[in-house]
Design a protein around this motif. Structure first.
Motif, PDB file in Angstrom:
ATOM      1  N   HIS A 130      -4.640   4.020  17.711  1.00 35.05           N
ATOM      2  CA  HIS A 130      -3.439   3.483  17.073  1.00 35.05           C
ATOM      3  C   HIS A 130      -3.653   2.033  16.646  1.00 35.05           C
ATOM      4  CE1 HIS A 130       0.734   2.836  16.163  1.00 35.05           C
ATOM      5  NE2 HIS A 130       0.910   1.989  17.163  1.00 35.05           N
ATOM      6  N   THR A 131      -4.180   1.218  17.532  1.00 36.25           N
ATOM      7  CA  THR A 131      -4.360  -0.199  17.207  1.00 36.25           C
ATOM      8  C   THR A 131      -5.482  -0.402  16.188  1.00 36.25           C
ATOM      9  OG1 THR A 131      -5.775  -0.473  19.167  1.00 36.25           O
ATOM     10  CG2 THR A 131      -3.444  -1.013  19.400  1.00 36.25           C
ATOM     11  N   LEU A 132      -6.538   0.392  16.265  1.00 38.89           N
ATOM     12  CA  LEU A 132      -7.613   0.290  15.275  1.00 38.89           C
ATOM     13  C   LEU A 132      -7.114   0.685  13.887  1.00 38.89           C
ATOM     14  CD1 LEU A 132     -10.521   1.717  17.410  1.00 38.89           C
ATOM     15  CD2 LEU A 132     -10.541  -0.531  16.343  1.00 38.89           C
ATOM     16  N   ALA A 133      -6.265   1.707  13.823  1.00 31.15           N
ATOM     17  CA  ALA A 133      -5.700   2.102  12.530  1.00 31.15           C
ATOM     18  C   ALA A 133      -4.837   0.987  11.958  1.00 31.15           C
ATOM     19  CB  ALA A 133      -4.888   3.390  12.689  1.00 31.15           C
ATOM     20  N   ALA A 134      -4.031   0.349  12.804  1.00 37.31           N
ATOM     21  CA  ALA A 134      -3.206  -0.762  12.331  1.00 37.31           C
ATOM     22  C   ALA A 134      -4.069  -1.936  11.893  1.00 37.31           C
ATOM     23  CB  ALA A 134      -2.241  -1.198  13.433  1.00 37.31           C
ATOM     24  N   ALA A 135      -5.143  -2.190  12.622  1.00 41.08           N
ATOM     25  CA  ALA A 135      -6.062  -3.265  12.238  1.00 41.08           C
ATOM     26  C   ALA A 135      -6.683  -2.981  10.880  1.00 41.08           C
ATOM     27  CB  ALA A 135      -7.146  -3.435  13.292  1.00 41.08           C
ATOM     28  N   ALA A 136      -7.047  -1.724  10.644  1.00 43.83           N
ATOM     29  CA  ALA A 136      -7.624  -1.363   9.352  1.00 43.83           C
ATOM     30  C   ALA A 136      -6.614  -1.582   8.229  1.00 43.83           C
ATOM     31  CB  ALA A 136      -8.080   0.096   9.378  1.00 43.83           C
ATOM     32  N   GLU A 137      -5.361  -1.192   8.449  1.00 44.81           N
ATOM     33  CA  GLU A 137      -4.334  -1.390   7.429  1.00 44.81           C
ATOM     34  C   GLU A 137      -4.108  -2.882   7.169  1.00 44.81           C
ATOM     35  OE1 GLU A 137      -0.981   0.676   8.974  1.00 44.81           O
ATOM     36  OE2 GLU A 137      -1.791   2.667   8.546  1.00 44.81           O
ATOM     37  N   ALA A 138      -4.087  -3.674   8.229  1.00 44.60           N
ATOM     38  CA  ALA A 138      -3.909  -5.115   8.062  1.00 44.60           C
ATOM     39  C   ALA A 138      -5.107  -5.741   7.362  1.00 44.60           C
ATOM     40  CB  ALA A 138      -3.684  -5.774   9.424  1.00 44.60           C
ATOM     41  N   HIS A 139      -6.297  -5.240   7.643  1.00 44.60           N
ATOM     42  CA  HIS A 139      -7.482  -5.723   6.925  1.00 44.60           C
ATOM     43  C   HIS A 139      -7.349  -5.443   5.432  1.00 44.60           C
ATOM     44  CE1 HIS A 139     -11.492  -6.116   5.307  1.00 44.60           C
ATOM     45  NE2 HIS A 139     -11.355  -4.885   4.867  1.00 44.60           N
ATOM     46  N   HIS A 140      -6.974  -4.225   5.081  1.00 46.36           N
ATOM     47  CA  HIS A 140      -6.861  -3.878   3.662  1.00 46.36           C
ATOM     48  C   HIS A 140      -5.796  -4.712   2.961  1.00 46.36           C
ATOM     49  CE1 HIS A 140      -9.797  -0.732   3.724  1.00 46.36           C
ATOM     50  NE2 HIS A 140      -9.151  -0.013   4.633  1.00 46.36           N
ATOM     51  N   ALA A 141      -4.781  -5.145   3.705  1.00 42.35           N
ATOM     52  CA  ALA A 141      -3.722  -5.959   3.120  1.00 42.35           C
ATOM     53  C   ALA A 141      -4.125  -7.422   2.968  1.00 42.35           C
ATOM     54  CB  ALA A 141      -2.458  -5.862   3.969  1.00 42.35           C
ATOM     55  N   THR A 142      -5.075  -7.879   3.786  1.00 41.75           N
ATOM     56  CA  THR A 142      -5.378  -9.321   3.830  1.00 41.75           C
ATOM     57  C   THR A 142      -6.847  -9.673   3.667  1.00 41.75           C
ATOM     58  OG1 THR A 142      -5.721  -9.306   6.240  1.00 41.75           O
ATOM     59  CG2 THR A 142      -3.453  -9.648   5.434  1.00 41.75           C
ATOM     60  N   ASP A 143      -7.753  -8.732   3.930  1.00 41.65           N
ATOM     61  CA  ASP A 143      -9.206  -8.925   4.000  1.00 41.65           C
ATOM     62  C   ASP A 143      -9.647  -9.620   5.288  1.00 41.65           C
ATOM     63  OD1 ASP A 143     -11.778  -8.399   2.861  1.00 41.65           O
ATOM     64  OD2 ASP A 143     -11.984 -10.533   2.413  1.00 41.65           O
ATOM     65  N   ALA A 144      -8.783  -9.756   6.271  1.00 37.99           N
ATOM     66  CA  ALA A 144      -9.154 -10.397   7.534  1.00 37.99           C
ATOM     67  C   ALA A 144     -10.259  -9.623   8.240  1.00 37.99           C
ATOM     68  CB  ALA A 144      -7.944 -10.491   8.444  1.00 37.99           C
ATOM     69  N   PRO A 145     -11.182 -10.327   8.910  1.00 38.25           N
ATOM     70  CA  PRO A 145     -12.192  -9.642   9.714  1.00 38.25           C
ATOM     71  C   PRO A 145     -11.570  -8.996  10.944  1.00 38.25           C
ATOM     72  CG  PRO A 145     -12.326 -12.012  10.050  1.00 38.25           C
ATOM     73  CD  PRO A 145     -11.336 -11.791   8.944  1.00 38.25           C
ATOM     74  N   ILE A 146     -12.182  -7.905  11.405  1.00 37.49           N
ATOM     75  CA  ILE A 146     -11.729  -7.189  12.593  1.00 37.49           C
ATOM     76  C   ILE A 146     -12.761  -7.392  13.697  1.00 37.49           C
ATOM     77  CG2 ILE A 146     -11.154  -4.948  13.584  1.00 37.49           C
ATOM     78  CD1 ILE A 146     -10.394  -4.008  10.768  1.00 37.49           C
ATOM     79  N   ALA A 147     -12.334  -7.971  14.803  1.00 37.25           N
ATOM     80  CA  ALA A 147     -13.202  -8.201  15.955  1.00 37.25           C
ATOM     81  C   ALA A 147     -12.843  -7.202  17.046  1.00 37.25           C
ATOM     82  CB  ALA A 147     -13.031  -9.627  16.464  1.00 37.25           C
ATOM     83  N   VAL A 148     -13.835  -6.506  17.573  1.00 42.07           N
ATOM     84  CA  VAL A 148     -13.570  -5.382  18.479  1.00 42.07           C
ATOM     85  C   VAL A 148     -14.161  -5.640  19.858  1.00 42.07           C
ATOM     86  CG1 VAL A 148     -13.715  -2.898  18.809  1.00 42.07           C
ATOM     87  CG2 VAL A 148     -13.673  -3.833  16.492  1.00 42.07           C
ATOM     88  N   HIS A 149     -13.305  -5.610  20.866  1.00 40.58           N
ATOM     89  CA  HIS A 149     -13.743  -5.584  22.259  1.00 40.58           C
ATOM     90  C   HIS A 149     -14.261  -4.178  22.558  1.00 40.58           C
ATOM     91  CE1 HIS A 149     -13.291  -5.983  26.738  1.00 40.58           C
ATOM     92  NE2 HIS A 149     -13.001  -4.691  26.613  1.00 40.58           N
ATOM     93  N   LEU A 150     -15.534  -4.079  22.888  1.00 42.89           N
ATOM     94  CA  LEU A 150     -16.121  -2.809  23.311  1.00 42.89           C
ATOM     95  C   LEU A 150     -16.127  -2.795  24.840  1.00 42.89           C
ATOM     96  CD1 LEU A 150     -19.170  -2.602  20.883  1.00 42.89           C
ATOM     97  CD2 LEU A 150     -16.942  -1.501  20.619  1.00 42.89           C
ATOM     98  N   GLU A 151     -15.364  -1.917  25.445  1.00 42.03           N
ATOM     99  CA  GLU A 151     -15.264  -1.886  26.894  1.00 42.03           C
ATOM    100  C   GLU A 151     -16.614  -1.532  27.510  1.00 42.03           C
ATOM    101  OE1 GLU A 151     -13.408  -2.302  30.575  1.00 42.03           O
ATOM    102  OE2 GLU A 151     -12.734  -2.857  28.562  1.00 42.03           O
ATOM    103  N   GLY A 152     -17.133  -2.455  28.288  1.00 39.38           N
ATOM    104  CA  GLY A 152     -18.462  -2.250  28.862  1.00 39.38           C
ATOM    105  C   GLY A 152     -19.553  -2.122  27.825  1.00 39.38           C
ATOM    106  N   GLY A 153     -19.280  -2.601  26.627  1.00 40.32           N
ATOM    107  CA  GLY A 153     -20.258  -2.506  25.547  1.00 40.32           C
ATOM    108  C   GLY A 153     -20.395  -1.131  24.931  1.00 40.32           C
TER     109      GLY A 153
END
Length: 295
Positions: free
Chosen positions: A138-161
């Motif tokens: 859900h949050t990744l999908a929202a981040a993608a939509e916000a990226h497409h609206a603004t071009d902002a970079p998406i930084a992802v916490h990978l749990e335990g890598g």
């Protein structure tokens, strides 16, 4: 349109960013981490000044919405320290919240990136351990939509890598985010060279963060990992950050902190892997990773 890095004092040209700590926290709180809050502006300023004294010029704070980012304090900290600060919007794992926001997440993220004071300059989201749970999707999908609206970079916490390739598939294949707009964090916590190589081949930025935190038993693999990826042609995708998440981890409290990046890690990279690679990791790569054609 000319790309710019969105800092808490306004947009700056990428060439002005300077030596960058690509993943850290000046302020942070979570119900999952009781008693470990970062909430002292004076201590944050001291940490920034220790970083600046060694040539540090920029810090990306990955603390997202609802985790006490205190973004309203960042402009004055930036002025007093002389360090560019990049704030975050976005959302971490559900365990870090007592309650979730009302309304669409995309609207929240876009507001923080375009209308808030100060404006955020990146979207921080998170995966789950070895998979993507419903909250992460859900949050990744929202981040993608916000990226497409603004071009902002998406930084992802990978749990335990972990789950780097799952994240890339969801963002890039399902939601059509260009991979070079994605920063994958904590990769050294799961030091699988095949996964690192596949993630790098996608075109994403790879962030190796948290050097010398007590629970990171893979720190000794950092230089070998950087060397392997650089040799394979991915030198322009590598980033480093301190990821300071507790008060005792700060350099001003006898921990490694932000200063460790420039006091210890940078000289080792220069000596063992070359000054050119060190410059890419600390200066050139962050200037591209955090730049956007803002809309």
């Amino acid at each position: 349109m000319t790309p710019a890095i969105r800092t808490v004092l306004g947009d700056v040209p990428p060439a002005e960013l300077g030596a960058c700590n690509a993943h850290d926290h000046l302020f942070l709180r979570s119900p999952a981490l009781p008693g470990q809050e970062l909430d002292d502006p004076a201590a944050a300023l001291a940490e920034l000044r220790s970083f600046a004294a060694l040539g540090g010029r920029a810090v990306a704070q990955w603390t997202p919405w609802g985790m006490g980012p205190r973004n309203e304090d960042l402009p004055e900290l930036s002025r007093q320290s002389g360090v560019h600060l990049i704030a975050a919007t976005g959302m971490h794992q559900a365990k870090h919240y007592a309650g979730l926001p009302h309304g669409p997440l995309t609207d929240l993220f876009v507001h923080d990136l375009t209308a808030a004071q100060p404006k955020a300059g990146l979207i921080k989201v998170a995966g789950a351990f070895h998979h993507l749970d419903e909250h992460a999707r859900h949050t990744l999908a929202a981040a993608a939509e916000a990226h497409h609206a603004t071009d902002a970079p998406i930084a992802v916490h990978l749990e335990g890598g972990t789950a780097a390739l799952d994240v890339l598939h969801l963002l890039c294949v399902t939601h059509l985010v260009p991979p070079h707009r994605i920063i994958l964090g904590h990769l050294l916590r799961f030091p699988d060279p095949r996964t690192h190589r596949q993630a790098a081949e996608s075109g994403a930025f790879l962030a190796f963060d948290g050097p010398s935190r007590a629970h990171h038993t893979t720190d000794w693999l950092l230089l070998e990992t950087l060397s392997t990826l650089a040799t394979a042609g991915h030198a322009e995708q590598l980033l480093l950050g301190a990821d300071t998440t507790t008060a005792t981890a700060r350099s001003t409290a006898d921990g490694p902190g932000m200063a460790f990046l420039l006091r210890s890690i940078q000289p080792r990279i220069e000596q063992e892997l070359g000054r050119a690679l060190a410059s890419k990791i600390f200066v050139e790569n962050p200037s591209r990773a955090f730049a956007a054609h803002w809309r």
